[in-house]
Enzyme design. Sequence first.
Site, PDB file in Angstrom:
ATOM      1  NE  ARG A  94      -2.365  -0.186   3.628  1.00 46.08           N
ATOM      2  CZ  ARG A  94      -2.044  -0.977   4.639  1.00 46.08           C
ATOM      3  NH1 ARG A  94      -2.288  -2.260   4.570  1.00 46.08           N
ATOM      4  NH2 ARG A  94      -1.480  -0.498   5.727  1.00 46.08           N
ATOM      5  CE1 TYR A 243       0.256  -5.942  -2.091  1.00 50.05           C
ATOM      6  CE2 TYR A 243      -0.806  -3.904  -1.439  1.00 50.05           C
ATOM      7  CZ  TYR A 243      -0.384  -5.182  -1.131  1.00 50.05           C
ATOM      8  OH  TYR A 243      -0.617  -5.703   0.112  1.00 50.05           O
ATOM      9  CE  LYS A 252      -6.768  -3.742   4.231  1.00 43.77           C
ATOM     10  NZ  LYS A 252      -7.182  -4.509   5.405  1.00 43.77           N
ATOM     11  CG  HIS A 272      -8.574  -3.067   9.660  1.00 48.46           C
ATOM     12  ND1 HIS A 272      -7.308  -2.820  10.137  1.00 48.46           N
ATOM     13  CD2 HIS A 272      -8.427  -4.037   8.735  1.00 48.46           C
ATOM     14  CE1 HIS A 272      -6.439  -3.609   9.533  1.00 48.46           C
ATOM     15  NE2 HIS A 272      -7.093  -4.355   8.683  1.00 48.46           N
ATOM     16  CB  CYS A 296      -1.539  -7.632  15.524  1.00 44.70           C
ATOM     17  SG  CYS A 296      -0.439  -6.218  15.710  1.00 44.70           S
ATOM     18  CG  ASP A 319      -8.878  -7.243   6.265  1.00 45.91           C
ATOM     19  OD1 ASP A 319      -8.110  -6.932   7.194  1.00 45.91           O
ATOM     20  OD2 ASP A 319      -8.902  -6.643   5.181  1.00 45.91           O
ATOM     21  NE  ARG A 414      -0.705  -8.623   1.901  1.00 50.65           N
ATOM     22  CZ  ARG A 414      -1.432  -8.059   2.868  1.00 50.65           C
ATOM     23  NH1 ARG A 414      -2.584  -8.582   3.236  1.00 50.65           N
ATOM     24  NH2 ARG A 414      -0.985  -6.977   3.489  1.00 50.65           N
TER      25      ARG A 414
END
Length: 631
Positions: A94, A243, A252, A272, A296, A319, A414
């Site tokens: 990103r 990307y 997003k 999110h 995380c 997500d 990914r």
Amino acid sequence: MASWAADDIHKFTVQRIGRVPVIKGDFQSLPKQVKNFITHCVHLMAPRGIYLADGSKKEADEFIQKLVEKGTLTKLTAYKENYLCRTDPNDTARVESKTFTVTMNQYDAVPHVKKGVKGILGHWMSYEEAAAAMNQRFPNCMTGRMMYVIPFSMGPVDSPFSKIGIQVTDSAYVLLSMRVMTRVSLQLFELLHERSFVKCIHSVGCPRPVHGRIKNHWPCNPEQVIVAHYPEQRLIQSFGSGYGGNSLLGKKCFALRIAGAMAKDEGWMAEHMLIMSVTTPQKKEFFIVAAFPSACGKTNMAMLNPTLPGYKVQCIGDDIAWMRFDHDGKLLAINPENGFFGVAPGTNTKTNPIAMRCFQENSIFTNVAETSEGKYYWEGLEDETPENVEIRNWLGHVWKRGQSKSRASHPNSRFTAPAKQCPIMHPRWDCPKGVPISAILFGGRRPKGVPLVLEARSWSHGVMLGACVKSETTAAAEFKGKAIMHDPMAMRPFLGYNFGQYLQHWLSLEQPGRQMPKIFHVNWFRRGDDGKFLWPGFGENIRVVDWILRRCENDDSIVMESPVGFLPRPGTLNMDGLPPINEAELFSLPKQYWLDDIKQNRKFLEEQVGVDTPPVILKLLKNQEEAFKQC
């Protein structure tokens, strides 16, 4: 880019926009607003043809074949319909520094940042600046390329939660990925006779003939990348990058930034957050959402493999969560996505066996390494990969384990896999009505000071905890190295409007008659003085969830007061079967650490949010500080 049947070619003379032929699809049958949008894009970007995507497997198979022939995709022969894509090395993440929100009023987009401080809660651009930037980029940018028109739904097509978008793009990789990540269907055009849609315009920015070298068969224009969001117009423009986070505009860009502004206007939440179901040994089911910054363990949590007997975890989403209160005051959530776009490195049969089963077929891998056996490879798969196989890294070069200094896979490589392939997807994962939420979790990667779990005293206290989320930075964005960064609500890169207004929106959701979920903060990543993790994590996190669910049933015997909120009373967290855990250190609250942390949080809010900060958030921070001073 693909082969066309004779009857489609015949339509060249029947359906055109100006001189540009409609290669596939019935343009004349589309709703007027859709035709106007496509016509605008054709006149602006001058493609060689228009292709209306239908989202079918036949369509996907055709494009995959062509991209394999071209070299953009490589078949991973050890699996059924798995493919590898390598991008230009300058187009791998990103581009937060080049991502903007465009509004009439600057402070509808970003907070009142303190003078002399660089704001990190979004970037604003005026309409005039945006017009100038786009006029330098988009005119004729699709010359010689096909323009794919992708109708997609975020959320189940028949859900009142769902929203429709139309993306135009000149990237077949995007077309294939959008089919996995969203619900692409020609049926959506019919719905748009009565409904509006979010306009998504994307180009890789490489008109033909291309001047300069195309690396890895991946056209892009890194020097001219820009991603602009227009919440007032429900419009997204993205240029220069292929990307995922920059080009799959349903993710997003739409599902968080534009949807966030929609949610504020319409009284719901676009977050999110993962969504998971947990069924206890007593066969009682709870639904939880959790907001964690990148790296995380969000996907690991959504696909938790519980170690406690009798527990069952099922996934609804990993997500993004869209949530709204129903007429009975319950908070209901849907997963607006249709697939997983997960970080590959670190994923293996130990850390996330469920995720590994998700992408054994029908998946696209971006910037991972490849073995001579036709398998994917990345850091974390060392124990699952024979020593004698040859490995080619994400750039296609021979890579030798233990000898090569660089990584085999890109840190932000990914996997893109259909959600329906997850073996623990909940039967109601795509239920139009959504699932009822009992608990909201925030968390970050905090190596020091922050306990394993704590519970907010109230809804507003929970909002304050979310506003103060911090975590080590990751490879998902262009930041280098490890540093603790403020990532409030795990939404810092994904805010679609002023963060102070966003916090106020959260606070405003607490209303009489509503059943407000309890809010918790978790930290799987605390380390001891020896640098080792104090908590084993992964499947053992079910022990924390077990305590959280008992709190959702208002078991007051398992909590004790602390300056930061409610903590587990010693001995109430189920540690059966674990090696010795230093519970005292795991839940300790070093006074000076917390006084410094509160000071940093106050400084962050004063500098980054300023007068837009809801006063109750600052008051709660002050109360926390006073509580520590009295310890």
